[in-house]
Design an enzyme around this catalytic site. Structure first.
Site, PDB file in Angstrom:
ATOM      1  N   VAL A   1       0.831  -1.197   0.000  1.00  0.00           N
ATOM      2  CA  VAL A   1       0.000   0.000   0.000  1.00  0.00           C
ATOM      3  C   VAL A   1       0.873   1.256   0.000  1.00  0.00           C
ATOM      4  O   VAL A   1       0.386   2.365   0.007  1.00  0.00           O
ATOM      5  CB  VAL A   1      -0.957   0.032   1.207  1.00  0.00           C
ATOM      6  N   ASP A   2       2.187   1.061   0.019  1.00  0.00           N
ATOM      7  CA  ASP A   2       3.089   2.214  -0.041  1.00  0.00           C
ATOM      8  C   ASP A   2       3.742   2.257  -1.423  1.00  0.00           C
ATOM      9  O   ASP A   2       3.321   1.576  -2.337  1.00  0.00           O
ATOM     10  CB  ASP A   2       4.152   2.140   1.071  1.00  0.00           C
ATOM     11  N   ASP A   3       4.767   3.048  -1.576  1.00  0.00           N
ATOM     12  CA  ASP A   3       5.367   3.200  -2.900  1.00  0.00           C
ATOM     13  C   ASP A   3       6.484   2.199  -3.149  1.00  0.00           C
ATOM     14  O   ASP A   3       7.574   2.543  -3.578  1.00  0.00           O
ATOM     15  CB  ASP A   3       5.855   4.641  -3.081  1.00  0.00           C
TER      16      ASP A   3
END
Ligand code: WTA
Length: 675
Positions: free
Chosen positions: A544-546
Site C-alpha cells: 500500500v506504499d510506494d
C-alpha cells in the site's frame, strides 16, 4: 475445486474453544471439520496420508500450539530455543519489547544475555550429532553436467578456513563484511564464516549495479569485500569483479576505503588471467583461504549482537539497512523452516531464491542448516538452457527418471501474491495435485515466515497465505489504526514482537520508528494490504506504499525515479507498478523531459539503460510514458492514484481530478499513452 482427500474427522466447533480465543486465529468451523460442504470455500485439502505424517496434522493441534505461543510466549520460545546450543543460557525476562512509539523508543530484545553462535549451531552441532557425513549442500552449476557437494564436516572445514583468513587480515567481532557473490557454495560459506567470528555480513545481490553496491559499501563501511571474478547466468558471463572495482572507486569518493577485495576464481566463467587486478588490495580466494587450518575457534556472542545487515527498498530513495541479531533470528528461522515445510530429515530441500535476498538468508542458508537439512544451491537461471531445467534439477537430486517430479513433497511460494491461476498450475502441474503449497507471507524485516500454511494442518485456498505462524499476531486495521475483526480488509499490522523481528535500521533508528511504528501506533506496520475472509484466511493484496514487487524483487518507486532524473534530459519522473502477466508487477514510468528535448526511441532506450546501470537490470522500466506534465495537487504532491489508473488503462476509474493544480494534464497523458 480441488479436493484431495479429507484430512480430519469432524471435531468440536470454535465456540467450544477455551477463553483467550480473542487473540487466537478465527478458523471457521467448516475447516475444523464440522461440515465439509465446502464448495463455496474453494478448499484444497492435504491428503490423509500427508496429514498423518505431518508435524502439525490438524487445525486443533495448530490452535493448541498457537494458543500456547500467545499466552505464554516466554515458555513457548524458551522451549524451542533450548534445542540449540547456548554457551550460556539467556537471562530473565526471555524477551522485552516496546512497540508503541507513544510509550518511548521502540525496542525489541529476545534471549538477551544468552551466549551462542549461529554458525556453531548450523555446523558443529550437526557434525557432532552424527550428521558429519550427511550432505549439507548440493551445488548445481549453471551448465548442466556434473555437480558438486559438501558434507556437513566438509562445509565446516571450508567455513573455518575462511574464518581464519578473515581473522588474520584483521576482521573482528562487529566489523562489517560485504559479500557480492552469485549462487556459488562460497556464498553461504562466506556468510557462515562471518557469523563464526562475530562479523556482520551484508550480502548484496549480485544483480545490483556498481552504484547500488557503492551506496551499500558507503553505508556500512566494510574492510573487506568478498566477490568472484565473473559468473555465468545463462549463456552470458557477467564480470562481477569489474563492477566491484567501480563500486570501490565510487565509495572512495565518499571517503570510504576497502582494504581487501577477496576474489573467488570462478573458472567456469572466466580465467584469472583475464581479470583486472589491483595489486595490494585484491587477493585470490584460492591462493590464500585453502592454506588456513580447518578448525577455527568460535566467537561466542550475545543473542542480541548483530548477525547481518540486508539492504532493502523503502518508499523513499535510500535503501534501508535492515539489522537482524543472532539469537532470535536463529530460533525463528529454524522453527519456521521446520514447520512451514513439514521438514523431515530425509528431505532434500531446494529453495530457488538467491542469497542476496532475505529468502536466501533465512531459507537457503540458516533455517535449513540449523535443521541439519540437505540444501540444493543452483548457480544459474531457472530457464537455462531451457524451461525444463528446474524439473531436471528436482529429479537429478532424487535420481528418478527425467522430469517425473515424483520426489516432490511440499512446494513453496514467496515474495508476491500468487494468483489463483498460477497457484493451480503450480499445484496441478508441478505437484501433480499431490503436494501442499506453502504460500509464505513475510518480509526482509520479519526475518522469517509470518503468515503461512502448515502443510498438513488445514486445507488451503489458492492464493491465500492462510494463518499466522506460532507467536505471530497479525491484525488488520483501518485508516485510523483501529483493529477490524472478522471478515474485513485493511492494512496489515502485527501486534507484539516475535523472535525474528528486525531490531533497527542500521544507523537510523529514527527512520525505523517512523516507517514501521508511527503509521499505526502500537503496531508494527508491514506496508501491505490484506483481507481476511469469513473462514479466517488471510489474503495479501500487495503493497500500500510506494514499493513495487517485480518478480519478487522489491523496488522502491523513489529509487527508480531518482535514477531516471539523474539522466540529463529527464526533468521529472513518476513511477508506478502495473499488473504484469509474468512478473507480477511491471515498472511503469511517467517521464517529463527537459524543456525543448524531443521524444525519441533512442532517448527511451537511454533512460532505461540509466536505470539498469544505477540499480540493476531487474529494475528496468517496462514502459516509459512521455508526460508533458504530471498530475499534481495544488501543494505539489504527485497524485499517483491517477497515474496508476492511467497506467493500467482504467480510464473510467480516474476518480475526482478537480483537486489537481492543472486538470488538463490528465487528458494529455491519456493521449500520449501509446507514443
Ligand atoms: C510481498 C520477501 C503476497 C509483500 C520475503 C511484502 C508477499 C514484500 C508474499 C516483502 C506472499 C512476500 N504473498 N505478498 N506470500 N511474500 N510478499 O522484503 O508485499 O523482499 O511486503 O521479502 O513481498 O518483500 P521482501
Amino acid at each position: 475445486r480441488q479436493e484431495i482427500g479429507m484430512a480430519n474427522p469432524p471435531v468440536e466447533s470454535m465456540k467450544e474453544l477455551p477463553s483467550g480465543a480473542g487473540k487466537i486465529p478465527h478458523i471457521n468451523a467448516v475447516i475444523l471439520g464440522d461440515s465439509l460442504a465446502s464448495e463455496e470455500h474453494d478448499l484444497v485439502f492435504p491428503s490423509a496420508d500427508f496429514s498423518r505424517e505431518a508435524l502439525v496434522s490438524s487445525p486443533e493441534q495448530y490452535l493448541q500450539m498457537y494458543r500456547r505461543s500467545i499466552e505464554d510466549p516466554a515458555g513457548f520460545w524458551s522451549e524451542i530455543a533450548s534445542q540449540f546450543y547456548w554457551k550460556q543460557k539467556w537471562g530473565q525476562p526471555v524477551f522485552s519489547q516496546n512497540l508503541d512509539v507513544r510509550k518511548g523508543p521502540i525496542h525489541i530484545e529476545w534471549f538477551k544475555g544468552g551466549v551462542t553462535n549461529i554458525c556453531y549451531n548450523c555446523l558443529d552441532r550437526n557434525v557432532e550429532s552424527g550428521n558429519a557425513d550427511k550432505v549439507a549442500i548440493y551445488w548445481e552449476p549453471n551448465e548442466p553436467g556434473p555437480h558438486d557437494s559438501l558434507t556437513y564436516a566438509q562445509l565446516l572445514h571450508r567455513v573455518c578456513q575462511l574464518a581464519n583468513y578473515l581473522k588474520d587480515i584483521g576482521v573482528k567481532k562487529g566489523d562489517a563484511v560485504v559479500i557480492y557473490l552469485p549462487m556459488l557454495m562460497e556464498l553461504p560459506i562466506a556468510m557462515l564464516a562471518c557469523a563464526r567470528i562475530g562479523a556482520v555480513h551484508s550480502v548484496v545481490f549480485a544483480g545490483f549495479s556498481a552504484e547500488s553496491l557503492a551506496q551499500r559499501i558507503v553505508d556500512c563501511k566494510p574492510k573487506v569485500v568478498i566477490t568472484c571474478n565473473a559468473v555465468k547466468r545463462g549463456p552470458k558471463p557477467i564480470h562481477l569483479k569489474d563492477i566491484v572495482d567501480t563500486a570501490i572507486d565510487e565509495s572512495a569518493k565518499s571517503g570510504v576505503s576497502v582494504d581487501v577485495c577477496l576474489t573467488y576464481e570462478n573458472q567456469s566463467a572466466l580465467k584469472r588471467e583475464s581479470t583486472k587486478w589491483r595489486e595490494g588490495r585484491d587477493v585470490w580466494w584460492q591462493d590464500v583461504v585453502p592454506n588456513y587450518p580447518t578448525t577455527c575457534e568460535v566467537e561466542w556472542v550475545d543473542a542480541e549482537d548483530p548477525l547481518f545487515l540486508l539492504y532493502t527498498s523503502g518508499s523513499t530513495g535510500k535503501p534501508k539497512g535492515v539489522l537482524h541479531t543472532v539469537g532470535g533470528y536463529m530460533v525463528y528461522t529454524a522453527i519456521t523452516f521446520k514447520y512451514a515445510f513439514d521438514y523431515k530429515p530425509s528431505d532434500i530441500y531446494w529453495c530457488t531464491a538467491d542469497c542476496g535476498w532475505i529468502t536466501g538468508h533465512s531459507y537457503v542458508t540458516y533455517g535449513p542448516l540449523l535443521n541439519g537439512a540437505t540444501v540444493v544451491v543452483y548457480e544459474g537461471a531457472p530457464n537455462y538452457p531451457d524451461s525444463g531445467r528446474c524439473w531436471d534439477i528436482v529429479d537429478k537430486f532424487k535420481y528418478v527418471t527425467r522430469y517425473s517430479r515424483k520426489s516432490l513433497r511440499v512446494l513453496g511460494s514467496v515474495g508476491e501474491p500468487i494468483n489463483p491461476t498460477a497457484w493451480r498450475w503450480f499445484f496441478n502441474v508441478v505437484g501433480d495435485s499431490r503436494c501442499p503449497i506453502s504460500d509464505t507471507w513475510w518480509q526482509t524485516e520479519t526475518g522469517g515466515f509470518m503468515i503461512t500454511p502448515l502443510p498438513g494442518a488445514w486445507p488451503q485456498k489458492p492464493g491465500s497465505a492462510t494463518f499466522p505462524f506460532f507467536g505471530v499476531q497479525p491484525v488488520i486495521v483501518d485508516e485510523k489504526g483501529v483493529e477490524i475483526e472478522g471478515e474485513c480488509s485493511g492494512y496489515l499490522c502485527v501486534k507484539d514482537s516475535w523472535p525474528g523481528a528486525f531490531r533497527t535500521l542500521y544507523g537510523d533508528h529514527e527512520r525505523y520508528e517512523t516507517t514501521y511504528f508511527k503509521p499505526f501506533p502500537g503496531y508494527y506496520f508491514s506496508g501491505d494490504g490484506c483481507s481476511r475472509d469469513k473462514d479466517g484466511y488471510h489474503w495479501l493484496t500487495g503493497r500500500v506504499d510506494d514499493v513495487i514487487n517485480v518478480s519478487g524483487h522489491r523496488i522502491g518507486t523513489a529509487e527508480v525515479e531518482s535514477a531516471l532524473v539523474s539522466h540529463p534530459n529527464c526533468a521529472e519522473a513518476a513511477v508506478v507498478g502495473v499488473e504484469h502477466e509474468v512478473k507480477g508487477q511491471g515498472i511503469y514510468a511517467f517521464v517529463t523531459l527537459v524543456e525543448g528535448v524531443p521524444y525519441s526511441e533512442e532517448l527511451r532506450k537511454s533512460l532505461i539503460v540509466t536505470v539498469r546501470q544505477q540499480i540493476g537490470a531487474f529494475a528496468a522500466p517496462d514502459k516509459i510514458h512521455w508526460a508533458p506534465g504530471l498530475p499534481k495537487t495544488r501543494s505539489g504532491k504527485i497524485m499517483r492514484r491517477i497515474l496508476r489508473k492511467i497506467a493500467s488503462k482504467q480510464l473510467d476509474e480516474l476518480g475526482d481530478t478537480s483537486t489537481l493544480a492543472d486538470p488538463g494534464v490528465v487528458k494529455q497523458l491519456i493521449e500520449l499513452a501509446d507514443r
